[in-house]
Design an enzyme around this catalytic site. Structure first.
Site, PDB file in Angstrom:
ATOM      1  N   HIS A 436       0.834  -1.028  -0.045  1.00 36.57           N
ATOM      2  CA  HIS A 436       0.173   0.067   0.035  1.00 36.57           C
ATOM      3  C   HIS A 436       0.866   1.298   0.069  1.00 36.57           C
ATOM      4  CE1 HIS A 436      -2.211   3.330   2.015  1.00 36.57           C
ATOM      5  NE2 HIS A 436      -3.299   2.927   1.376  1.00 36.57           N
ATOM      6  N   CYS A 767      35.217   2.461 -25.594  1.00 35.40           N
ATOM      7  CA  CYS A 767      34.501   2.801 -24.353  1.00 35.40           C
ATOM      8  C   CYS A 767      35.344   3.376 -23.272  1.00 35.40           C
ATOM      9  CB  CYS A 767      34.040   1.313 -23.717  1.00 35.40           C
ATOM     10  SG  CYS A 767      35.379  -0.026 -23.815  1.00 35.40           S
TER      11      CYS A 767
END
Length: 816
Positions: A436, A767
């Site tokens: 909840h 990279c």
């Protein structure tokens, strides 16, 4: 399920007090509310596809309105709510209580009572019970389960209701629950008139749940729409919904699941301390009981059950998307019969948070600094909140809460919502990502961290705190008000580039969030992060666990691998899940996975590693990368890496994974590694498998023509290539000023390898950080015709503009 409803002309639906689930569909929300309409839709449209939904009936909106009209309740109810300030908690509580008492003290009409009685009797007969069938009685408002407002938990649900008297009482209480504190507050917040909303009630055959939980057909935190999130705990599902337990969590990848693969990306064991069961002998309908220590250490679902639920979620999502004519992710509740093992869907509603977010605005939060960590838990959302920590242990104390505070409590339920919307952030001891507190926090747009364990003990009351949900799966509550940055980017304003822009990714927990960045895949996925942070143990220490000489390391490894009788399976499992999540996040774009590149001193720091690693004078240039993979000493460990990648590609269907070999000094070494991979089942060319090599040693450039005949692509590692080209120890501060990727010698090598790769039709990328740090270096790479540039996530947006400018300049300078 066979239809049990009596034949009824459609013209009477609007005047009926009762409609059966198999008589209604999603178009009937005004008649029976969102929950009941959805159940009917699934029974009618998805039952033939194998989706099982327990049968039942609904009292209608017409029945509710007739009740108010015949009892003349609307006028006094309107008077009670007139001038109500929902921010005034004591006033809200008093007026809501009076409204409910008005309804509960007004009896049902004989006609409504008879309609419910006859329907319940018919349901009992259908299910083989005489008069005491156990049912779930759920409120179903005509303004709920809408795509932009869930109304989740605003009205009441009653489980294990038995007998006609119990059903009538539960229905009456459901009518009254339209005027709970939280329902009144929520309708006001969402702009709904209290008297245009009607209350229907669903009466559904109860599943004797041994296991239950919640499914989202979208990642609840990042909005990644290609994953199904399943939560599960023992007993009835209310404990998961309420956040009373920390459930197990499973993540499944939708695209390859629907292709017939088994892509369970992750399995996270929850503590599952209690379970809700029927109260067979007591005065209550249900009760919570402890879960045995043995069961808490087990997963609640088997792999086939996980995949079945995920497939059902996909079918439900596909159906509702087709009905609505737009993509509709779903929030689903499920249960499993503890005696037969049959799975059932007991509720389904549109997800109301991620589906409403803009897909053209990228908003990112980032801490500028960190501080002492007071507590950690499951991050909900990706936001940052700050304020005074206010510990409130019981809902009766909520009037003490001040707007702008951080709510810290054990768990929340709908009664807490009047103050939840005033909170800067929410922290709970219990609950998972579908509880909840998590659902309401997402809907309110505030950060929450759930399942912290004992945050109410760890965080001093009144302490100023920063609640950070932007650092991946784990949320941190920091001491003090830390500085942070919020960046907003309009994605449609970004330029396109011919050069592929890839990401460097190490942490799987951040993969779904990073996938939202405008990129063309992953140029460097590092296994080292997964090994160091998720596995933590040396692979050979797992293989030779019984021979470990360090008792403390053996003890820690035993705890880490307590669910794995065969210790190496732990390594494979963790690596499979880590790589799988990264590959899924960017699927079908390429994900280049660099095989392990720890140096000997780094491997030695892993648990049990000292026993298996040599003492090297210069580990940077020693036993690392490719040289380990075919060595008799390490071959078994490398086999575990290969096994994990094979599972990711062949069993999960994530064939976008491209393994990459680091620090490969010679072509002969390259051939040996390719052979080792083939022995482990990773055969180059089979199932589309490509294998790349890092270009970080000068010999990779000098012999690029030979390497290009062994490997399918190159990725330039500019850090190692620079240090080896210039003869610099990059870790030495004394010569750090000489380290520069832009040096003519380094650029000459890069120019050569790009040229050779192009000649041999091999892909070639880079990279490294240099293209984002130095715009002129990015221009140089574009001029050389590099295929891709892989960047750290924080520099992708900025560097995209740099690369686009370089391409424009290059195009304009070329003769027409």
């Amino acid at each position: 399920m066979l239809p049990i409803s009596p034949q009824q002309p459609p013209t009477t639906k609007h005047q009926s007090f009762i409609l059966w689930f198999d008589q209604v569909g999603i178009a009937d929300i005004p008649l029976v509310g969102g929950k009941n309409a959805s159940l009917g839709e699934m029974i009618q449209q998805l039952g033939a596809q194998g989706v099982q939904v327990p049968t039942g009936f609904a009292t209608t909106a017409h029945a509710y309105r007739t009740f108010l009209q015949q009892s003349q309740l609307e006028a006094p109810l309107r008077q009670l709510l007139q001038g109500l300030d929902v921010e005034d908690i004591p006033q809200l509580r008093t007026r809501a209580q009076q409204a409910r008492e008005l309804i509960l003290t007004t009896p049902f009409s004989p006609g409504l009572e008879l309609a419910i009685s006859e329907a319940y009797s018919r349901l009992c007969q259908h299910c083989g019970e005489q008069s005491s069938l156990s049912v779930a009685v759920r409120s179903s408002a005509t303004a709920e389960d809408l795509p932009d407002a869930s109304f989740a938990g605003q009205q009441e649900t009653y489980l294990n209701v038995q007998g006609l008297r119990g059903v009538l009482e539960a229905c009456h209480k459901c009518f009254a629950s339209l005027f709970t504190d939280r329902a009144i507050s929520y309708r006001t917040l969402k702009g709904f008139d209290h008297f245009t909303v009607a209350l229907a009630v669903g009466v559904q055959q109860m599943v004797r749940s041994g296991t239950a939980g919640v499914i989202f057909s979208i990642d609840t935190e990042t909005g990644f729409d290609q994953a199904v999130l399943i939560t599960a705990a023992y007993g009835l599902g209310e404990t998961v919904v309420q956040g009373a337990v920390n459930p197990d969590e499973y993540l499944v990848f939708k695209p390859t699941l629907q292709q017939g693969y088994q892509p369970i990306l992750s399995k996270r064991l929850g503590s599952k301390e209690i379970k809700m069961v029927y109260d067979q002998e007591g005065s209550k309908l249900t009760k919570n009981v402890p879960v045995s220590a043995g069961d808490r250490q087990k997963f609640t679902l088997t792999n086939p059950e996980i995949l079945t639920l995920a497939q059902w979620a996909c079918k439900i999502e596909d159906h509702y998307s087709a009905v609505r004519g737009t993509y509709t992710p779903m929030d689903i509740e499920w249960a499993q019969d503890e005696f037969t093992g049959e799975l059932y869907i007991v509720q389904a509603r549109p997800e109301t948070v991620q589906s409403q977010k803009s897909d053209t605005l990228l908003k990112t939060y980032q801490l500028d600094t960190t501080g002492p960590v007071l507590s950690t838990g499951r991050a909900v959302g990706e936001l940052i909140g700050q304020g005074r920590g206010q510990i409130i242990k019981h809902v009766s104390q909520i009037s003490a809460f001040q707007p702008g505070d951080v709510l810290i409590t054990h768990k929340t339920d709908p009664d807490w919502e009047p103050i939840m919307k005033q909170a800067a952030a929410i922290v709970t001891n219990q609950g998972g990502r579908t509880c909840h507190a998590a659902i309401i926090a997402r809907e309110l747009g505030i950060p929450a961290i759930v399942g912290c364990g004992n945050a109410t003990d760890q965080i001093p009351n009144g302490r100023l705190v920063t609640v950070a949900c932007c650092e991946g799966e784990v949320g941190h509550i920091y001491d003090g008000l830390l500085s942070f940055t919020v960046q907003e980017t309009q994605l449609e304003q970004l330029p396109t580039t011919q050069t592929k822009i890839l990401l460097n990714v190490g942490n799987p927990d951040q993969a779904f969030r990073l996938a939202a960045l405008p990129c063309d895949g992953v140029g460097l996925a590092r296994l080292e992060f997964i090994i160091a942070n998720h596995i933590k143990a040396h692979p050979l220490a797992l293989i030779h666990f019984d021979q470990l000489e360090d008792p403390l390391a053996q003890q820690e490894i035993a705890h880490l691998t307590r669910h794995y009788p065969f210790k190496p399976d732990f390594f494979v499992d963790q690596l499979t899940h880590g790589v799988g999540i990264i590959a899924a996040a960017f699927y079908p774009k390429p994900v280049i996975v660099r095989l392990s590149d720890f140096k000997s001193n780094e491997y030695a720091n892993l648990l049990g590693g000292q026993q298996f690693e040599p003492q090297e004078e210069n580990p940077m240039l020693g036993w690392r990368g490719a040289s380990r993979y075919y060595d008799d000493t390490f071959r078994e460990a490398f086999g575990l890496e290969c096994k994990a990648l094979k599972i990711v590609r062949d069993e999960m269907g994530l064939t976008n994974v491209i393994p990459m070999v680091p620090f490969c000094r010679t072509p002969e070494e390259g051939r040996k590694v390719i052979a080792e991979m083939a022995n482990a089942g990773l055969v180059q060319g089979e199932n589309g498998l490509q294998v790349y090599v890092m270009c970080e040693v000068p010999s990779n450039v000098i012999l690029a023509d030979q390497f290009s005949q062994i490997f399918d692509g190159f990725s330039i590692g500019s850090n190692d290539l620079t240090q080896l080209a210039l003869g610099i120890d990059r870790d030495s501060a004394l010569v750090a000023h000489l380290f520069d990727e832009r040096h003519e010698g380094v650029q000459s090598l890069i120019r050569q390898v790009i040229d050779q790769a192009k000649r041999h039709h091999c892909k070639v990328g880079i990279c490294g950080q240099a293209p984002s740090d130095y715009p002129e270096f990015a221009h140089f790479l574009v001029e050389q015709g590099i295929d891709s540039i892989s960047l750290n996530p924080d520099s992708v947006l900025k560097t995209r503009f740099t690369i686009a400018q370089a391409e424009t300049h290059l195009s304009s300078s070329q003769p027409s």
